[in-house]
Design a protein around this motif. Structure first.
Motif, PDB file in Angstrom:
ATOM      1  N   LYS A  43       0.828  -1.216   0.000  1.00  0.00           N
ATOM      2  CA  LYS A  43       0.000   0.000   0.000  1.00  0.00           C
ATOM      3  C   LYS A  43       0.859   1.261   0.000  1.00  0.00           C
ATOM      4  O   LYS A  43       0.550   2.258   0.654  1.00  0.00           O
ATOM      5  CB  LYS A  43      -0.972   0.005   1.180  1.00  0.00           C
ATOM      6  CG  LYS A  43      -1.904  -1.183   1.215  1.00  0.00           C
ATOM      7  CD  LYS A  43      -2.785  -1.154   2.449  1.00  0.00           C
ATOM      8  CE  LYS A  43      -3.552  -2.441   2.596  1.00  0.00           C
ATOM      9  NZ  LYS A  43      -4.341  -2.486   3.819  1.00  0.00           N
ATOM     10  N   ILE A  45       1.716   4.311  -1.674  1.00  0.00           N
ATOM     11  CA  ILE A  45       1.044   5.175  -2.648  1.00  0.00           C
ATOM     12  C   ILE A  45       2.027   6.073  -3.413  1.00  0.00           C
ATOM     13  O   ILE A  45       1.875   6.267  -4.617  1.00  0.00           O
ATOM     14  CB  ILE A  45      -0.033   6.039  -1.944  1.00  0.00           C
ATOM     15  CG1 ILE A  45      -1.077   5.135  -1.276  1.00  0.00           C
ATOM     16  CG2 ILE A  45      -0.702   7.002  -2.919  1.00  0.00           C
ATOM     17  CD1 ILE A  45      -1.736   4.131  -2.182  1.00  0.00           C
ATOM     18  N   GLN A  49       1.994   6.573  -7.379  1.00  0.00           N
ATOM     19  CA  GLN A  49       1.572   7.858  -7.925  1.00  0.00           C
ATOM     20  C   GLN A  49       2.547   8.328  -9.005  1.00  0.00           C
ATOM     21  O   GLN A  49       2.138   8.925  -9.998  1.00  0.00           O
ATOM     22  CB  GLN A  49       1.498   8.892  -6.802  1.00  0.00           C
ATOM     23  CG  GLN A  49       0.470   9.932  -6.975  1.00  0.00           C
ATOM     24  CD  GLN A  49       0.190  10.650  -5.661  1.00  0.00           C
ATOM     25  OE1 GLN A  49       0.961  10.601  -4.713  1.00  0.00           O
ATOM     26  NE2 GLN A  49      -0.930  11.321  -5.606  1.00  0.00           N
ATOM     27  N   ASP A  68      -6.799   8.248  -9.781  1.00  0.00           N
ATOM     28  CA  ASP A  68      -7.153   8.723  -8.436  1.00  0.00           C
ATOM     29  C   ASP A  68      -7.953   7.679  -7.664  1.00  0.00           C
ATOM     30  O   ASP A  68      -7.683   7.423  -6.486  1.00  0.00           O
ATOM     31  CB  ASP A  68      -7.937  10.036  -8.498  1.00  0.00           C
ATOM     32  CG  ASP A  68      -7.066  11.221  -8.875  1.00  0.00           C
ATOM     33  OD1 ASP A  68      -5.826  11.103  -8.781  1.00  0.00           O
ATOM     34  OD2 ASP A  68      -7.629  12.260  -9.251  1.00  0.00           O
ATOM     35  N   ARG A  69      -8.912   7.065  -8.320  1.00  0.00           N
ATOM     36  CA  ARG A  69      -9.733   6.060  -7.628  1.00  0.00           C
ATOM     37  C   ARG A  69      -8.910   4.808  -7.326  1.00  0.00           C
ATOM     38  O   ARG A  69      -9.048   4.225  -6.246  1.00  0.00           O
ATOM     39  CB  ARG A  69     -10.968   5.714  -8.444  1.00  0.00           C
ATOM     40  CG  ARG A  69     -11.850   4.726  -7.694  1.00  0.00           C
ATOM     41  CD  ARG A  69     -13.242   4.664  -8.237  1.00  0.00           C
ATOM     42  NE  ARG A  69     -14.014   3.648  -7.535  1.00  0.00           N
ATOM     43  CZ  ARG A  69     -14.971   2.941  -8.081  1.00  0.00           C
ATOM     44  NH1 ARG A  69     -15.309   3.160  -9.337  1.00  0.00           N
ATOM     45  NH2 ARG A  69     -15.611   2.028  -7.388  1.00  0.00           N
ATOM     46  N   GLU A  70      -8.058   4.380  -8.259  1.00  0.00           N
ATOM     47  CA  GLU A  70      -7.224   3.193  -8.015  1.00  0.00           C
ATOM     48  C   GLU A  70      -6.322   3.424  -6.805  1.00  0.00           C
ATOM     49  O   GLU A  70      -6.191   2.550  -5.944  1.00  0.00           O
ATOM     50  CB  GLU A  70      -6.373   2.868  -9.253  1.00  0.00           C
ATOM     51  CG  GLU A  70      -5.498   1.642  -9.092  1.00  0.00           C
ATOM     52  CD  GLU A  70      -6.248   0.320  -9.106  1.00  0.00           C
ATOM     53  OE1 GLU A  70      -5.606  -0.712  -8.837  1.00  0.00           O
ATOM     54  OE2 GLU A  70      -7.467   0.281  -9.393  1.00  0.00           O
ATOM     55  N   LEU A  71      -5.720   4.595  -6.715  1.00  0.00           N
ATOM     56  CA  LEU A  71      -4.852   4.898  -5.573  1.00  0.00           C
ATOM     57  C   LEU A  71      -5.641   4.927  -4.265  1.00  0.00           C
ATOM     58  O   LEU A  71      -5.165   4.445  -3.236  1.00  0.00           O
ATOM     59  CB  LEU A  71      -4.121   6.218  -5.798  1.00  0.00           C
ATOM     60  CG  LEU A  71      -3.058   6.204  -6.908  1.00  0.00           C
ATOM     61  CD1 LEU A  71      -2.552   7.617  -7.177  1.00  0.00           C
ATOM     62  CD2 LEU A  71      -1.915   5.258  -6.570  1.00  0.00           C
ATOM     63  N   GLU A  72      -6.858   5.457  -4.299  1.00  0.00           N
ATOM     64  CA  GLU A  72      -7.700   5.475  -3.094  1.00  0.00           C
ATOM     65  C   GLU A  72      -8.087   4.062  -2.678  1.00  0.00           C
ATOM     66  O   GLU A  72      -8.104   3.736  -1.488  1.00  0.00           O
ATOM     67  CB  GLU A  72      -8.951   6.340  -3.327  1.00  0.00           C
ATOM     68  CG  GLU A  72      -9.872   6.409  -2.131  1.00  0.00           C
ATOM     69  CD  GLU A  72      -9.196   6.856  -0.837  1.00  0.00           C
ATOM     70  OE1 GLU A  72      -9.540   6.310   0.232  1.00  0.00           O
ATOM     71  OE2 GLU A  72      -8.317   7.744  -0.877  1.00  0.00           O
ATOM     72  N   ILE A  73      -8.393   3.220  -3.639  1.00  0.00           N
ATOM     73  CA  ILE A  73      -8.736   1.821  -3.361  1.00  0.00           C
ATOM     74  C   ILE A  73      -7.560   1.114  -2.689  1.00  0.00           C
ATOM     75  O   ILE A  73      -7.736   0.378  -1.714  1.00  0.00           O
ATOM     76  CB  ILE A  73      -9.166   1.106  -4.662  1.00  0.00           C
ATOM     77  CG1 ILE A  73     -10.564   1.580  -5.055  1.00  0.00           C
ATOM     78  CG2 ILE A  73      -9.091  -0.407  -4.532  1.00  0.00           C
ATOM     79  CD1 ILE A  73     -10.990   1.184  -6.454  1.00  0.00           C
ATOM     80  N   LYS A  75      -4.967   2.589  -1.100  1.00  0.00           N
ATOM     81  CA  LYS A  75      -4.697   3.236   0.193  1.00  0.00           C
ATOM     82  C   LYS A  75      -5.686   2.781   1.268  1.00  0.00           C
ATOM     83  O   LYS A  75      -5.297   2.467   2.396  1.00  0.00           O
ATOM     84  CB  LYS A  75      -4.761   4.760   0.026  1.00  0.00           C
ATOM     85  CG  LYS A  75      -4.410   5.534   1.259  1.00  0.00           C
ATOM     86  CD  LYS A  75      -4.451   7.029   0.968  1.00  0.00           C
ATOM     87  CE  LYS A  75      -4.127   7.836   2.194  1.00  0.00           C
ATOM     88  NZ  LYS A  75      -4.173   9.280   1.919  1.00  0.00           N
ATOM     89  N   SER A  76      -6.963   2.715   0.911  1.00  0.00           N
ATOM     90  CA  SER A  76      -7.999   2.348   1.889  1.00  0.00           C
ATOM     91  C   SER A  76      -8.002   0.854   2.184  1.00  0.00           C
ATOM     92  O   SER A  76      -8.548   0.433   3.209  1.00  0.00           O
ATOM     93  CB  SER A  76      -9.377   2.760   1.367  1.00  0.00           C
ATOM     94  OG  SER A  76      -9.766   1.922   0.291  1.00  0.00           O
ATOM     95  N   SER A  78      -9.625  -1.285   0.332  1.00  0.00           N
ATOM     96  CA  SER A  78     -10.865  -1.924  -0.116  1.00  0.00           C
ATOM     97  C   SER A  78     -10.550  -3.058  -1.097  1.00  0.00           C
ATOM     98  O   SER A  78     -11.305  -4.018  -1.189  1.00  0.00           O
ATOM     99  CB  SER A  78     -11.849  -0.913  -0.696  1.00  0.00           C
ATOM    100  OG  SER A  78     -11.341  -0.284  -1.829  1.00  0.00           O
TER     101      SER A  78
END
Length: 150
Positions: A43, A45, A49, A68-73, A75-76, A78
């Protein structure tokens, strides 16, 4: 030696140089792909990035989205890409574009469960301002007998 013989020698030498360059570039892209799997598992990032082009597209079994969404997924957590076991790989380089196809078994944590899936992952790289960037990453569900043609 005639001019034609010299020209042929030059063209053959140039062709071998280009082949060696493509091999070196293919190895570099495969190393970046390997690092990407490690960064996704950890994880991390920041390096992702740098590797993912801001407009890259990611295609999964459940949908597709941009960087952006892939990185958030990631990081979180999910989707937690725990381990990608690479069984086979083919890489092609044409100019400033490279494609890495990897047949993998992906162990991931998704919606509270550990899951294992066989995929062929297609990564499209482009050289942008001197650095390789991923423009597309697609997971294609395959059987464990699937083979990548070399």
């Amino acid at each position: 030696m005639t001019k034609i013989k010299l020209l042929i020698i030059f063209l053959v030498s140039y062709s071998f140089t280009q082949l060696a360059f493509a091999d070196d570039t293919a190895e570099q892209l495969e190393a970046l792909s390997d690092s990407k799997w490690e960064w996704m598992a950890a994880k991390e990032i920041a390096p992702l990035q740098q590797l993912f082009h801001p407009n890259a597209k990611f295609v999964h079994m459940s949908g597709s989205w941009k960087t952006d969404r892939e990185l958030e997924i990631i990081k979180s957590g999910s989707i937690w890409y725990k381990k990608a076991a690479i069984h086979d790989r083919a890489t092609e380089v044409v100019g400033d574009t490279g494609v890495v196809w990897s047949r993998i078994t992906l162990t991931a944590h998704v919606r509270g469960n550990d899951v294992e899936n066989e995929f062929t992952v297609t990564e499209v790289f482009s050289k942008v301002d001197g650095d390789w960037k991923i423009l597309g990453l697609t997971f294609s569900k395959v059987r464990d007998t699937h083979e990548i043609e070399h």
